[in-house]
Write a protein that holds these residues in place. Structure first.
Motif, PDB file in Angstrom:
ATOM      1  N   ARG A  84      25.824 -37.777  -3.641  1.00  0.00           N
ATOM      2  CA  ARG A  84      26.681 -36.692  -4.132  1.00  0.00           C
ATOM      3  C   ARG A  84      27.291 -37.062  -5.487  1.00  0.00           C
ATOM      4  O   ARG A  84      27.395 -36.207  -6.376  1.00  0.00           O
ATOM      5  CB  ARG A  84      27.778 -36.364  -3.121  1.00  0.00           C
ATOM      6  N   ARG A  87      24.888 -36.190  -8.092  1.00  0.00           N
ATOM      7  CA  ARG A  87      24.828 -34.732  -8.277  1.00  0.00           C
ATOM      8  C   ARG A  87      26.071 -34.234  -9.024  1.00  0.00           C
ATOM      9  O   ARG A  87      25.987 -33.307  -9.833  1.00  0.00           O
ATOM     10  CB  ARG A  87      24.664 -34.032  -6.932  1.00  0.00           C
ATOM     11  N   ASP A  88      27.215 -34.870  -8.754  1.00  0.00           N
ATOM     12  CA  ASP A  88      28.440 -34.504  -9.460  1.00  0.00           C
ATOM     13  C   ASP A  88      28.304 -34.738 -10.967  1.00  0.00           C
ATOM     14  O   ASP A  88      28.787 -33.932 -11.767  1.00  0.00           O
ATOM     15  CB  ASP A  88      29.640 -35.276  -8.917  1.00  0.00           C
ATOM     16  N   ARG A  91      25.927 -31.989 -12.233  1.00  0.00           N
ATOM     17  CA  ARG A  91      26.549 -30.668 -12.128  1.00  0.00           C
ATOM     18  C   ARG A  91      27.734 -30.546 -13.078  1.00  0.00           C
ATOM     19  O   ARG A  91      27.940 -29.488 -13.683  1.00  0.00           O
ATOM     20  CB  ARG A  91      26.994 -30.436 -10.682  1.00  0.00           C
ATOM     21  N   CYS A  98      22.143 -25.499  -9.972  1.00  0.00           N
ATOM     22  CA  CYS A  98      21.812 -25.350  -8.556  1.00  0.00           C
ATOM     23  C   CYS A  98      20.775 -26.403  -8.159  1.00  0.00           C
ATOM     24  O   CYS A  98      19.738 -26.534  -8.805  1.00  0.00           O
ATOM     25  CB  CYS A  98      21.263 -23.954  -8.301  1.00  0.00           C
ATOM     26  N   PRO A 136      22.474 -33.257   0.840  1.00  0.00           N
ATOM     27  CA  PRO A 136      23.445 -32.240   0.423  1.00  0.00           C
ATOM     28  C   PRO A 136      23.645 -31.189   1.514  1.00  0.00           C
ATOM     29  O   PRO A 136      22.714 -30.867   2.256  1.00  0.00           O
ATOM     30  CB  PRO A 136      22.795 -31.616  -0.813  1.00  0.00           C
ATOM     31  N   ASP A 139      26.687 -26.062   0.921  1.00  0.00           N
ATOM     32  CA  ASP A 139      27.566 -25.754  -0.205  1.00  0.00           C
ATOM     33  C   ASP A 139      27.069 -26.378  -1.500  1.00  0.00           C
ATOM     34  O   ASP A 139      27.511 -26.015  -2.581  1.00  0.00           O
ATOM     35  CB  ASP A 139      28.982 -26.264   0.080  1.00  0.00           C
ATOM     36  N   GLU A 140      26.124 -27.315  -1.370  1.00  0.00           N
ATOM     37  CA  GLU A 140      25.694 -28.084  -2.528  1.00  0.00           C
ATOM     38  C   GLU A 140      24.277 -27.795  -2.984  1.00  0.00           C
ATOM     39  O   GLU A 140      23.938 -28.031  -4.144  1.00  0.00           O
ATOM     40  CB  GLU A 140      25.773 -29.570  -2.157  1.00  0.00           C
TER      41      GLU A 140
END
Length: 164
Positions: A84, A87-88, A91, A98, A136, A139-140
């Protein structure tokens, strides 16, 4: 909109990313192209990457994402995006980024990696990636089984995008 096809090695990120870009009439960029030679050499030798190895790579991909956003372009990228926190970084709080999680069983992934040729990734690293993977949630990411045909995967992704 920026789509990032994610998952462990062997999940089909490149093939699905290319098909998504084709269907969306946009550019495709393979995140592996941003790896340093040192990272590629480590993976070729079967040495797992550390977070310290990954941070510069992820920041380089993020810079490429921002370039597409500044140009108001839709684009598809690939990146394993195993944690995550990775991905943060990719993002960076943007709602137009997405993730598309290509989910598969260890057996299917091993079969694909064994059949693959011409890639720098040592198949022995699959377990390391699976150990690192933080799947994920809804929501992710959009989650799709890799056991579907590539065309069905892309159809599924595009259907889920419409409903978001």
């Amino acid at each position: 909109m920026i789509l990032i096809a994610m998952g462990v090695s062997g999940a089909g990120k490149t093939r699905i990313g290319e098909l998504l870009a084709e269907r969306l009439h946009c550019t495709f960029t393979d995140g592996d192209a941003f790896h340093s030679e040192a990272n590629k050499e480590k993976m070729h030798k079967g040495i797992p990457l550390t977070d310290e190895d990954r941070w510069p790579w992820l920041k380089t991909i993020r810079a490429a994402i921002e370039e597409k956003q500044r140009a108001h372009e839709t684009a598809v990228f690939t990146c394993s995006s195993l944690k995550r926190s990775y991905r943060d970084i990719l993002r960076a709080g943007d709602t137009d980024v997405c993730f598309v999680y290509l989910k598969g069983t260890r057996e299917v992934l091993e079969e694909r990696l064994t059949a693959r040729t011409g890639h720098f990734f040592d198949p022995s690293l699959l377990q390391s990636q699976l150990d690192t993977l933080e799947e994920p949630g809804q929501d992710e990411a959009i989650s799709v089984s890799i056991e579907l045909t590539p065309e069905r995967i892309v159809d599924n992704v595009l259907d889920q995008l419409k409903r978001r």
